[in-house]
Design an enzyme around this catalytic site. Structure first.
Site, short mmCIF file in Angstrom:
data_model
loop_
_atom_site.label_atom_id
_atom_site.label_comp_id
_atom_site.label_asym_id
_atom_site.label_seq_id
_atom_site.Cartn_x
_atom_site.Cartn_y
_atom_site.Cartn_z
CG ASP A 325 30.35 43.57 38.31
OD1 ASP A 325 30.61 42.40 37.94
OD2 ASP A 325 30.44 44.56 37.56
CD GLU A 361 33.68 40.02 38.87
OE1 GLU A 361 33.56 39.20 37.95
OE2 GLU A 361 33.18 41.16 38.82
#
Length: 653
Positions: A325, A361
């Site tokens: 993330d 990401e």
């Protein structure tokens, strides 16, 4: 990396347990032992500072099951980045199991108030390594993003007491569904222990996504009541069916949040080491994540914690890889993001991690935070250009045909540099963050009122459309149009080159009623209602997955080079010319491919035809040895001579 005394955390040895924790600035750290209920503190032992700022103590007679925490004493001066407060019980950053979930309480962020009754106790465990196996997943496959709790809470075949758990993913009915739609790997949204953001409890809301971790190795007790063995058993069950497991890990921030947040672990132990602070302003937490703090991933101690966490999940559960993330944070060093960052190099060369799947990401909100295409190989990268380009094309925006063809082809404009010949794109149309696939074609605006922030949260621009009615409707014409558009979006995704990502439930038309930031909705809004899934849409996805597996050109990461592998034509069969690409209203395209066919063992001609207009368009493709072009989706042997409105068809000659 400087030498760090080994090991960190709680280690069972002959005669007892050794406890070790890092802190540069603490004047003193005490180990606190608790009874079997985790309520009464039974002993408090001072720890000895050793080389490398490691504090260590050996407890004779202790063993697996021992519950413990730390207290750190020293200067309390938040303006100088020092948060020492011996009244705060602190969770070991290396904790591998907790006795309860984290629950937010205002005392957790009040100096001088004891929190031993509030904070979960770490439980001493012993590792149980699984037999190492190569990753089941390979780039180019279908990744299925799963929020463990919401995915299984309403599944009718799963026993009530198992719903919402990691173990439920191994249920035969779940595995049958995954295999039916061609899933190659499940990507589990965060499963380590997290805490609610402090504004949620007063609203009666709870974080349902898990992107607010405290302990980076310990599984959340709600999701994994069976601990690490539950995860290992689930991974093994999925592996037995050829399905890999990827963990979504959050190493960019922690749930301790900003200056007004909680003191639960790293903040109370070694704030200046674990978190990034403003230059010359140690009291100012850098907020490149939008979550109040940013983990200092360039610091050797933090890098070690991250790598040890990853090794833990590979060694003791056999996971196939990781999705990171806000991964720009992981590569941000003193002068900004660096694709040669030490942490990336250590991941790629570590003997336990070097063959694992790594997915970034590739953005955060910090300076220079958007880094799509700049991560080092073998990182795969979430490609929001594919998401936006595909949505904008199907929404009907002008001048979108060329960009759409580019993302279908693996986004060479992003990934094909410095001699690179293969895409690392993870293509998706919808993910956990944003509208569901159905909501993309049902809403022009977000509807986040239930989140308690007056609809201010979440992205305002979603490149979405509603087919004439905003939100829920019983109009059969609108519902038919929405299903048609969902199928077109799904078909575009499965026709793309690279790895593809599908969020659980989107294959069956799930909705969140226009909520595009449903992280705080641990309720029926996000729980997948299996009884309401659209079986026709599911069958469509299954057919698309069969096509993608049969014709390997889609999963093959090699870029198209235009020499015998791909032709771009109009639907009347004529080759695309510059004027065709540049026509603002251009709305149709045929992508003709030469692909190996797993069924025949031959190289065959395959055409993917796109028609975003609202009219049926005639089709006339080049003849192939007098063969007819027939649809792989309908199964009909009849020659296809037209493309239906707002549709994608896969044709084989």
């Amino acid at each position: 990396m400087p030498t760090v005394a080994e090991p960190l955390g709680a280690t069972v040895v002959d005669g007892g347990v050794t406890f070790a924790v890092h802190s540069r600035d603490a004047a003193r750290i005490d180990l606190c032992l608790f009874d079997d209920n985790g309520k009464a503190e039974t002993r408090r032992l001072p720890m000895r500072r050793e080389a490398g700022d490691v504090h260590r103590v050996f407890v004779e007679g202790a063993g697996p099951g021992t519950r413990y925490g730390y207290r750190a004493d020293g200067v309390h001066s938040p303006d100088h980045g020092l948060w020492f407060d011996p009244t705060k019980l602190l969770v070991d950053p290396y904790a591998k199991q907790l006795d309860r979930r984290f629950v937010h309480n205002v005392r957790l962020n009040r100096h001088g108030e004891d929190t031993a009754d509030l904070v979960p106790k770490a439980i001493v465990t012993t590792d149980a390594p699984v037999s190492p196996v190569p990753p089941q997943f390979r780039p180019g496959g279908l990744v299925y993003e799963v929020a463990v709790r919401g995915f299984t809470m309403l599944h009718p075949d799963i026993p009530q007491d198992a719903r919402g758990t990691i173990g439920a993913l191994a249920h035969p009915s779940v595995i049958a569904h995954l295999k039916h739609i061609g899933v190659d790997a499940v990507e589990l949204m965060p499963i380590v222990a997290w805490i609610d953001e402090r504004h949620l409890p007063p609203l009666g809301l709870h974080n349902s996504w898990g992107y607010n971790p405290i302990a980076l190795m310990a599984l959340d007790p709600m999701l994994a009541p069976g601990g690490m063995s539950e995860l290992a058993a689930t991974v093994a069950a999925l592996h037995a069916e050829g399905i890999g497991v990827i963990l979504d890990l959050v190493f960019n921030h922690s749930g301790e949040s900003d200056r007004f947040g909680t003191t639960l672990s790293m903040r109370g132990l070694d704030n200046l080491t674990y978190y990034r602070h403003g230059p010359g302003r140690p009291g100012e937490l850098v907020n490149d994540t939008g979550c109040g703090n940013t983990i200092a991933c360039a610091h050797p101690v933090v890098r070690r914690l991250i790598l040890d966490s990853m090794r833990h999940f590979v060694r003791n559960a056999g996971v196939d890889g990781f999705r990171f993330d806000l991964a720009t944070v992981l590569g941000r060093e003193a002068n900004g993001f660096d694709p040669k960052a030490a942490l990336f190099s250590e991941m790629r060369t570590d003997p336990i991690l070097s063959d694992r799947i790594l997915i970034a990401e590739p953005w955060d909100i910090g300076p220079g935070g958007y880094q799509l295409g700049n991560f080092p190989a073998p990182f795969l990268e979430w490609n929001d250009r594919f998401r936006d380009g595909t949505r904008l094309f199907w929404r009907g925006d002008t001048d979108r045909l060329g960009a759409f063809a580019t993302v279908l082809s693996g986004s060479a404009d992003i990934f094909q540099h410095d001699g690179v010949t293969q895409t690392r794109s993870v293509n998706f149309v919808a993910a956990h963050d944003g509208f569901t696939l159905k909501d993309i074609v049902s809403h022009t605006q977000k509807h986040n009122e239930a989140n308690g922030e007056h609809n201010r949260d979440g992205h305002d621009e979603n490149h979405s459309w509603n087919n004439g009615v905003e939100g829920a409707t019983g109009d059969p014409t609108v519902l038919s149009a929405r299903k048609r558009d969902i199928k077109a979006l799904l078909s575009s995704l499965f026709a793309s080159k690279g790895t593809v990502l599908l969020t659980a439930g989107d294959e069956g038309g799930r909705s969140q009623k226009g909520n595009n930031n449903a992280y705080c909705q641990d309720n029926a809004l996000t729980w997948l209602d299996w009884a309401k899934l659209d079986e026709d849409l599911i069958a469509h996805v299954a057919a698309l997955a069969d096509i993608r597996r049969r014709f390997s050109i889609f999963a093959d990461p090699a870029f198209y080079h235009g020499k015998g592998d791909v032709e771009w034509r109009r639907l009347d069969g004529a080759p695309m010319q510059a004027r065709d690409w540049q026509t603002p209203s251009a709305s149709s395209l045929a992508m003709i491919l030469n692909s190996p066919d797993a069924e025949s063992g031959q190289t065959v001609r395959l055409a993917v035809c796109f028609n975003r207009s609202h009219e049926t368009l005639p089709l006339s493709l080049p003849c192939v040895a007098n063969k007819k072009w027939r649809s792989l989706l309908t199964g009909s042997s009849a020659e296809v001579t037209e493309v239906m409105p707002r549709s994608v068809d896969f044709l084989l000659a």
